[in-house]
Design an enzyme around this catalytic site. Structure first.
Site, PDB file in Angstrom:
ATOM      1  N   CYS A   1       0.877  -1.164   0.000  1.00 26.64           N
ATOM      2  CA  CYS A   1       0.000   0.000   0.000  1.00 26.64           C
ATOM      3  C   CYS A   1       0.922   1.223   0.000  1.00 26.64           C
ATOM      4  O   CYS A   1       2.031   1.161  -0.524  1.00 26.64           O
ATOM      5  CB  CYS A   1      -0.970  -0.021   1.186  1.00 26.64           C
ATOM      6  SG  CYS A   1      -0.199   0.099   2.811  1.00 26.64           S
ATOM      7  N   ARG A   2       0.500   2.315   0.582  1.00 24.31           N
ATOM      8  CA  ARG A   2       1.357   3.498   0.597  1.00 24.31           C
ATOM      9  C   ARG A   2       2.480   3.345   1.623  1.00 24.31           C
ATOM     10  O   ARG A   2       3.648   3.535   1.316  1.00 24.31           O
ATOM     11  CB  ARG A   2       0.533   4.762   0.902  1.00 24.31           C
ATOM     12  CG  ARG A   2       1.335   6.054   0.773  1.00 24.31           C
ATOM     13  CD  ARG A   2       0.529   7.273   1.154  1.00 24.31           C
ATOM     14  NE  ARG A   2       0.273   7.336   2.575  1.00 24.31           N
ATOM     15  CZ  ARG A   2       1.140   7.815   3.478  1.00 24.31           C
ATOM     16  NH1 ARG A   2       2.304   8.277   3.095  1.00 24.31           N
ATOM     17  NH2 ARG A   2       0.833   7.820   4.757  1.00 24.31           N
TER      18      ARG A   2
END
Length: 116
Positions: free
Chosen positions: A77-78
């Protein structure tokens, strides 16, 4: 250099470095890459070949995930929080998982390419 973007709490989930992932993607049996960010984030740039399955859409994407059950999935994800939630849910279902070291922030911090 130490990268401390995310913390994986499950010992069963191994971390894969960007370099090792790039090498794997050139092999005869590349891993399946799963981006668990929002569709908007995905559209703004993701790893080449990644599938977008937002972390909160596991049930809605169960048909696609069932097709991926026999593959090794590399999840990111981020920064790691959403990937960790996704990984916990899939680990309980018996998926083979790897976590991208540093997630998207680490990937971009190394100047590695993304596609839109």
């Amino acid at each position: 250099m130490s990268i401390l973007f995310s913390s994986i709490s499950y010992a069963d989930i191994k971390v894969v470095s960007a370099k090792d992932l790039l090498i794997n993607q050139m092999s005869a049996k590349p891993h399946t890459i799963i981006d668990v960010r929002t569709p908007e984030e995905f559209a703004n740039g993701h790893l080449k070949g990644a599938l977008n399955i937002p972390y909160d859409q596991i049930a809605a994407q169960s048909f696609l995930l069932a097709k991926l059950k026999d593959k090794t999935l590399v999840v990111y994800c981020r920064s790691g929080r959403r990937a960790n939630i996704f990984e916990r849910a899939l680990l309980e279902q018996g998926f083979k998982l790897l976590h991208l070291e540093g997630d998207m922030l680490g990937w971009q911090g190394q100047g590695l390419p993304v596609v839109k």
